[in-house]
Design an enzyme around this catalytic site. Structure first.
Site, mmCIF file in Angstrom:
data_model
loop_
_atom_site.group_PDB
_atom_site.id
_atom_site.type_symbol
_atom_site.label_atom_id
_atom_site.label_comp_id
_atom_site.label_asym_id
_atom_site.label_seq_id
_atom_site.Cartn_x
_atom_site.Cartn_y
_atom_site.Cartn_z
ATOM 1 N N LYS A 41 -93.628 32.544 29.542
ATOM 2 C CA LYS A 41 -94.461 33.570 28.915
ATOM 3 C C LYS A 41 -95.919 33.320 29.308
ATOM 4 O O LYS A 41 -96.277 32.207 29.682
ATOM 5 C CB LYS A 41 -94.333 33.492 27.392
ATOM 6 C CG LYS A 41 -92.996 33.979 26.850
ATOM 7 C CD LYS A 41 -93.033 34.150 25.337
ATOM 8 C CE LYS A 41 -91.700 34.658 24.800
ATOM 9 N NZ LYS A 41 -91.695 34.808 23.338
ATOM 10 N N ARG A 90 -85.322 38.094 10.991
ATOM 11 C CA ARG A 90 -86.013 39.244 10.406
ATOM 12 C C ARG A 90 -85.067 40.403 10.157
ATOM 13 O O ARG A 90 -85.162 41.096 9.172
ATOM 14 C CB ARG A 90 -87.143 39.703 11.333
ATOM 15 C CG ARG A 90 -88.310 38.746 11.366
ATOM 16 C CD ARG A 90 -89.226 39.058 12.499
ATOM 17 N NE ARG A 90 -88.514 38.956 13.760
ATOM 18 C CZ ARG A 90 -88.998 39.304 14.929
ATOM 19 N NH1 ARG A 90 -90.215 39.803 15.007
ATOM 20 N NH2 ARG A 90 -88.298 39.155 16.030
ATOM 21 N N SER A 129 -95.498 38.812 16.646
ATOM 22 C CA SER A 129 -96.768 38.420 17.273
ATOM 23 C C SER A 129 -97.248 39.526 18.212
ATOM 24 O O SER A 129 -98.448 39.791 18.309
ATOM 25 C CB SER A 129 -96.586 37.106 18.029
ATOM 26 O OG SER A 129 -96.175 36.100 17.149
HETATM 27 N N1 COA Z 1 -92.196 36.320 11.159
HETATM 28 C C1 COA Z 1 -92.866 37.005 12.084
HETATM 29 N N2 COA Z 1 -92.497 37.060 13.366
HETATM 30 C C2 COA Z 1 -91.402 36.382 13.700
HETATM 31 C C3 COA Z 1 -90.656 35.653 12.787
HETATM 32 C C4 COA Z 1 -91.092 35.637 11.457
HETATM 33 N N3 COA Z 1 -90.450 34.976 10.521
HETATM 34 N N4 COA Z 1 -89.616 35.093 13.420
HETATM 35 C C5 COA Z 1 -89.717 35.461 14.699
HETATM 36 N N5 COA Z 1 -90.788 36.244 14.875
HETATM 37 C C6 COA Z 1 -91.218 36.916 16.095
HETATM 38 C C7 COA Z 1 -92.358 36.246 16.777
HETATM 39 O O1 COA Z 1 -93.564 36.746 16.285
HETATM 40 C C8 COA Z 1 -92.102 36.614 18.221
HETATM 41 O O2 COA Z 1 -92.637 37.882 18.468
HETATM 42 P P1 COA Z 1 -93.013 38.383 19.933
HETATM 43 O O3 COA Z 1 -91.739 38.433 20.719
HETATM 44 O O4 COA Z 1 -93.605 39.687 19.659
HETATM 45 O O5 COA Z 1 -93.994 37.381 20.481
HETATM 46 C C9 COA Z 1 -90.584 36.699 18.320
HETATM 47 O O6 COA Z 1 -90.143 36.869 17.008
HETATM 48 C C10 COA Z 1 -89.902 35.474 18.821
HETATM 49 O O7 COA Z 1 -90.758 34.403 18.624
HETATM 50 P P2 COA Z 1 -90.485 32.915 18.229
HETATM 51 O O8 COA Z 1 -89.867 32.781 16.890
HETATM 52 O O9 COA Z 1 -91.769 32.235 18.437
HETATM 53 O O10 COA Z 1 -89.373 32.479 19.204
HETATM 54 P P3 COA Z 1 -89.343 32.488 20.750
HETATM 55 O O11 COA Z 1 -88.202 33.379 21.077
HETATM 56 O O12 COA Z 1 -90.639 32.773 21.369
HETATM 57 O O13 COA Z 1 -89.031 30.970 21.029
HETATM 58 C C11 COA Z 1 -87.669 28.979 21.053
HETATM 59 C C12 COA Z 1 -87.829 30.437 20.687
HETATM 60 C C13 COA Z 1 -88.983 28.271 21.216
HETATM 61 C C14 COA Z 1 -86.952 28.353 19.881
HETATM 62 C C15 COA Z 1 -86.794 28.935 22.316
HETATM 63 O O14 COA Z 1 -87.362 29.747 23.306
HETATM 64 C C16 COA Z 1 -86.604 27.544 22.855
HETATM 65 O O15 COA Z 1 -86.056 26.694 22.213
HETATM 66 N N6 COA Z 1 -87.052 27.299 24.082
HETATM 67 C C17 COA Z 1 -86.932 26.011 24.738
HETATM 68 C C18 COA Z 1 -86.012 26.083 25.936
HETATM 69 C C19 COA Z 1 -84.587 25.827 25.538
HETATM 70 O O16 COA Z 1 -84.236 24.836 24.938
HETATM 71 N N7 COA Z 1 -83.710 26.747 25.948
HETATM 72 C C20 COA Z 1 -82.275 26.584 25.757
HETATM 73 C C21 COA Z 1 -81.815 27.184 24.496
HETATM 74 S S1 COA Z 1 -81.091 28.747 24.815
#
Ligand code: COA
Length: 163
Positions: A41, A90, A129
């Site tokens: 990202k 959510r 976000s």
């Molecule tokens: N309130 C508000 N927004 C929320 C939320 C909440 N309770 N829960 C999730 N979101 C939103 C975030 O704002 C974000 O929005 P955006 O897409 O508009 O930016 C979206 O949901 C997802 O965000 P986030 O919860 O930060 O998760 P992510 O998908 O960015 O990251 C990880 C998820 C970090 C857990 C995952 O990518 C990871 O573990 N990566 C490491 C690599 C790995 O191990 N991969 C193998 C596993 S498949």
């Protein structure tokens, strides 16, 4: 001591994330909120900025720690010897992605890692976000979504007069 990791991109954190952090802190002895240094990202805020924001907003919650990580979540959890991951759900649309991620993490950790889901409070169920960043681009009202200092950072970086 029962510890859990709440991972995410947090670009930036919102009140929806804070809601999950607070509720997880009531369930576990220790919650480590960990900011992913995600090379896939292009975040608006650097890892250091995202960590600092989260530290500021959770300063009054003693059992919450803020860290960052890169690479696989399962490796990070093994290094810390913590095998519970917290995620917020959510809406049903989050479920498929979360289920797949949880199953993959379980496989990668030799069945050690479990994911605990907390339902995001209804008032934050539509929040993300990205939507917060979109609102900031048009200098919209962010007061229900992020703390004031985060809103200021967003407007400063994305707001109309800065384009
Ligand atoms: N309130 C508000 N927004 C929320 C939320 C909440 N309770 N829960 C999730 N979101 C939103 C975030 O704002 C974000 O929005 P955006 O897409 O508009 O930016 C979206 O949901 C997802 O965000 P986030 O919860 O930060 O998760 P992510 O998908 O960015 O990251 C990880 C998820 C970090 C857990 C995952 O990518 C990871 O573990 N990566 C490491 C690599 C790995 O191990 N991969 C193998 C596993 S498949």
């Amino acid at each position: 001591m029962k510890s859990a990791i709440y991972p995410g991109t947090f670009d930036p954190m919102t009140y929806g994330h804070l809601d999950i952090i607070k509720r997880a802190a009531n369930i576990f002895d220790e919650v480590i909120v960990s900011v992913l240094d995600n090379k896939e990202k292009t975040p608006l805020f650097s890892v250091d900025e995202r960590v600092k924001i989260l530290r500021d907003v959770t300063a009054d919650i003693p059992n919450v720690k803020i860290e960052s990580f890169g690479g696989l979540l399962s490796d990070y959890c093994s290094e810390k010897n913590i095998f519970v991951v917290v995620r917020g759900l959510r809406a049903v649309t989050d479920f498929e992605y979360e289920l797949q991620m949880s199953q993959m993490n379980r496989k990668l950790s030799n069945n050690k890692l479990d994911t605990v889901y907390l339902n995001t409070s209804l008032k934050y169920s539509y929040l993300s976000s990205s939507s917060v960043k979109q609102i900031a681009q048009f200098n919209g009202d962010l007061s229900d979504f992020v703390p004031d200092f985060v809103a200021e950072m967003l407007i400063e970086r994305l707001g109309k007069k800065n384009q």
